[in-house]
Design an enzyme around this catalytic site. Sequence first.
Site, PDB file in Angstrom:
ATOM      1  N   ASP A  65     -11.423   2.033  -7.140  1.00  0.00           N
ATOM      2  CA  ASP A  65     -10.631   1.014  -6.855  1.00  0.00           C
ATOM      3  C   ASP A  65     -10.253   0.137  -7.979  1.00  0.00           C
ATOM      4  O   ASP A  65      -9.616  -0.840  -7.790  1.00  0.00           O
ATOM      5  CB  ASP A  65     -10.525   0.481  -5.462  1.00  0.00           C
ATOM      6  N   ARG A 139      -6.969  -8.382   4.908  1.00  0.00           N
ATOM      7  CA  ARG A 139      -8.029  -8.404   3.897  1.00  0.00           C
ATOM      8  C   ARG A 139      -8.452  -9.902   3.619  1.00  0.00           C
ATOM      9  O   ARG A 139      -9.626  -9.870   3.515  1.00  0.00           O
ATOM     10  CB  ARG A 139      -7.437  -7.848   2.593  1.00  0.00           C
ATOM     11  N   HIS A 168      -1.774  -5.990   1.948  1.00  0.00           N
ATOM     12  CA  HIS A 168      -1.983  -6.798   1.048  1.00  0.00           C
ATOM     13  C   HIS A 168      -0.559  -7.491   0.772  1.00  0.00           C
ATOM     14  O   HIS A 168       0.247  -6.802   0.998  1.00  0.00           O
ATOM     15  CB  HIS A 168      -2.484  -6.232  -0.434  1.00  0.00           C
ATOM     16  N   CYS A 264      -0.122  -3.768  -8.021  1.00  0.00           N
ATOM     17  CA  CYS A 264      -1.665  -3.646  -7.766  1.00  0.00           C
ATOM     18  C   CYS A 264      -2.385  -3.301  -8.974  1.00  0.00           C
ATOM     19  O   CYS A 264      -3.526  -3.689  -9.299  1.00  0.00           O
ATOM     20  CB  CYS A 264      -2.108  -2.500  -6.939  1.00  0.00           C
ATOM     21  N   ASP A 656       7.086  -6.696  46.693  1.00  0.00           N
ATOM     22  CA  ASP A 656       8.492  -6.348  46.066  1.00  0.00           C
ATOM     23  C   ASP A 656       8.400  -4.782  46.105  1.00  0.00           C
ATOM     24  O   ASP A 656       7.468  -4.308  45.394  1.00  0.00           O
ATOM     25  CB  ASP A 656       8.788  -7.145  44.906  1.00  0.00           C
TER      26      ASP A 656
HETATM   27  N1  ARG Z   1      -7.444   1.290  -2.263  1.00  0.00           N
HETATM   28  C1  ARG Z   1      -7.291  -0.202  -2.534  1.00  0.00           C
HETATM   29  C2  ARG Z   1      -7.542  -0.922  -1.626  1.00  0.00           C
HETATM   30  O1  ARG Z   1      -7.289  -0.715  -0.396  1.00  0.00           O
HETATM   31  C3  ARG Z   1      -5.806  -0.273  -3.075  1.00  0.00           C
HETATM   32  C4  ARG Z   1      -5.480  -1.841  -3.433  1.00  0.00           C
HETATM   33  C5  ARG Z   1      -4.113  -1.974  -3.818  1.00  0.00           C
HETATM   34  N2  ARG Z   1      -4.182  -3.296  -4.330  1.00  0.00           N
HETATM   35  C6  ARG Z   1      -3.081  -4.181  -4.093  1.00  0.00           C
HETATM   36  N3  ARG Z   1      -3.189  -5.316  -4.780  1.00  0.00           N
HETATM   37  N4  ARG Z   1      -2.150  -4.227  -3.118  1.00  0.00           N
HETATM   38  O2  ARG Z   1      -8.310  -2.009  -1.376  1.00  0.00           O
END
Ligand code: ARG
Length: 703
Positions: A65, A139, A168, A264, A656
């Site tokens: 990732d 997160r 996110h 992302c 009731d």
């Molecule tokens: N698979 C990654 C995770 O779940 C994807 C991250 C996506 N990044 C973002 N900035 N939304 O962490």
Amino acid sequence: MVSQIRFLMCAPDHYDVDYVINPWMEGNIHKSSRDRAVEQWNKLYNVIKDHAIVDLVAPEKGWPDMVFSANAGLVLGENVVLSRFLHKERQGEEPYFQQWFAENGFNVYTLPKDLPFEGAGDALLDREGRWLWAGYGFRSELDSHPFLAKWLDIEVISLRLMDERFYHLDTCFCPLANGYLLYYPGAFDSYSNRVIEMRVAPEKRIAIMEADAVNFACNAVNVDSIVIMNKASDGLKSRLAEVGFQVIETPLTEFLKAGGAAKCLTLRVTEPVREELHANVSVESRVVRMEGHLLDAGLINRALDLIVEMGGSFQVLKFNLGEQRQSTSAAEVRVSAPSHDVMEEIISQLIDLGAVDLPQDERDSKLEPVLQAGVAPDDFYVSTIYPTEVRVNGQWLKVENQRMDGAIAISQTSSGIVAKCKLLRDLEIGEQVVVDVLGIRTIRKAESREQRNAQEFSFMSSGVSSERRVELVVEQVAWELRKIKDSGGKVVVTAGPVVIHTGGGEHLSRLIREGYVQGLLGGNAIAVHDMEQNILGTSLGVDMKRGVAVRGGHRHHLKVINTVRRFGSIAKAVEAGAVRGGVMYECVKNNIPFSLAGSIRDDGPLPDTQMNLILAQQEYSQIIQGADMILMLSSMLHSIGVGNMTPAGVKMVCVDINPAVVTKLSDRGSIESVGVVTDVGLFLSLLLQQLDKLTSPYVANVG
Ligand code: ARG
């Protein structure tokens, strides 16, 4: 034209869906094509390069990732707050990103251990640099926000994410140039939506539909008037065009399988600082202490769930588990909330669960004067059914007249300072009212597991019973009625006309006659139909013996009202022999006080019906004073009214046929309330049978 804006990207050499840490990854393990991913990534890379400068961080094997460089950290000027990944699957990326930032001259801040924050994935600068939008809920932890404010010296606005598909902030929220905002409102809780609406003018808000949101339309890279994204509907493209943005679509389907797209895959590393702006954060925290059978009674789960449900966050600082069966546990919990308002809401609920301040943090209640009679200061603390204490001049005072939905008024009397629950309309100028949630605690007895199980109604634990449990409740209620009668206690009945229609009148009359009832509350109707039945044999015109409508019977109840009006009161009608039996007759004959509260639909009314509702509420509250049990029989309005006036500790039984009424009353959450969904006539007849059993002489059953 290439601007001076720089982005950091990471090539997908080792990209794959290797694990599942968000809903998009489910079912996609090893389902993405490396070749297609490389091709899509290169396209994005080239599109961005047409408009900005792209820096690269070397991809690392084993960290699939890492392509999502948005999660490296959050940059503002020279400073960067390094990410602390929530999932161990990504934590190994941290040192590589840290190294890149250090080598490129950034000042790197690292958060305390166990305080997750996922960088620019969850924190987005307003494109004018006015403030930082920061997400939490999945997160990143709310408690990371004050660090961002401090280190980056900027105002932080916390937004709570609610939909796990948009885990996110950058999956559902994209600040654009000129103060525009592209976002998916459905991903946020209502409080956050309000915060967004307060900051961004309606004409600047571009709210998108779910169909665009799931294509990651908000996960866009904005460089001046260009917006780069995976895919946008025609509608969205034209809306953006209208306000001067040009959409460049570049397919990123392989990355969607991991839950990411254009934004992302990039991290903007040139974010200009606005010197005139400074740190400001509305996140608040407070430590509370809870004690009791926290696990046995499920108190701790309830407290923690409620904090999160209401938009806050927590950290359990200490937890001492009572070791013996009878010992209590104690916990210290740090509660964080995105704003003072939310903190107040959370704390007021925690107070009901018995949470208190640490001894060293104890403070006096905050008081504000009543400036207009009958009107409380805005921020007044709303009272509940639980026994409450407030701290005034360093002393804890017990609040008198405990009831829900009142204000706590403090006044100086000849016998000292007094705290009292008062209805808004009764507040007087010169009184002080408790506001905010400081210096307030409720007294919760810590019952042991054994005590709780022995509690009369605990087997129901304020649940709504199903039909097959009716008999069980009847047995318990009969037993309780018997006990209260024997000890000279007080039972108050709230009854609706359904009691009469369903044939329960004779049973209720017997209960009164035999001394099980010490007060009766109802409206005009129960009295009218009860007397109609006893004078004319019908109830609302229906013959009670044969169950059929009597010709002209619909006028019967008016005749009865008229008769009673002629005598001047129910008592006089009884004395004159015009009423010879029934519920009202028994009340009069046995000197049982009753109050009939009027309503807009009342015919007549009877001379006894109190049409002044303020007086009716006073009469009601006088009659329930000191009650041990309240039996609520099929009268939603009167029962709820009574529920609001009754402090915790009074047993309440609500019968009731409509489950909604029963649920509403058992939702008080006090273990003494029990609800039964059943026909009230049937309930009363079973109750009398059971009482007969309890009082009949014991007959040994031999041979
Ligand atoms: N698979 C990654 C995770 O779940 C994807 C991250 C996506 N990044 C973002 N900035 N939304 O962490």
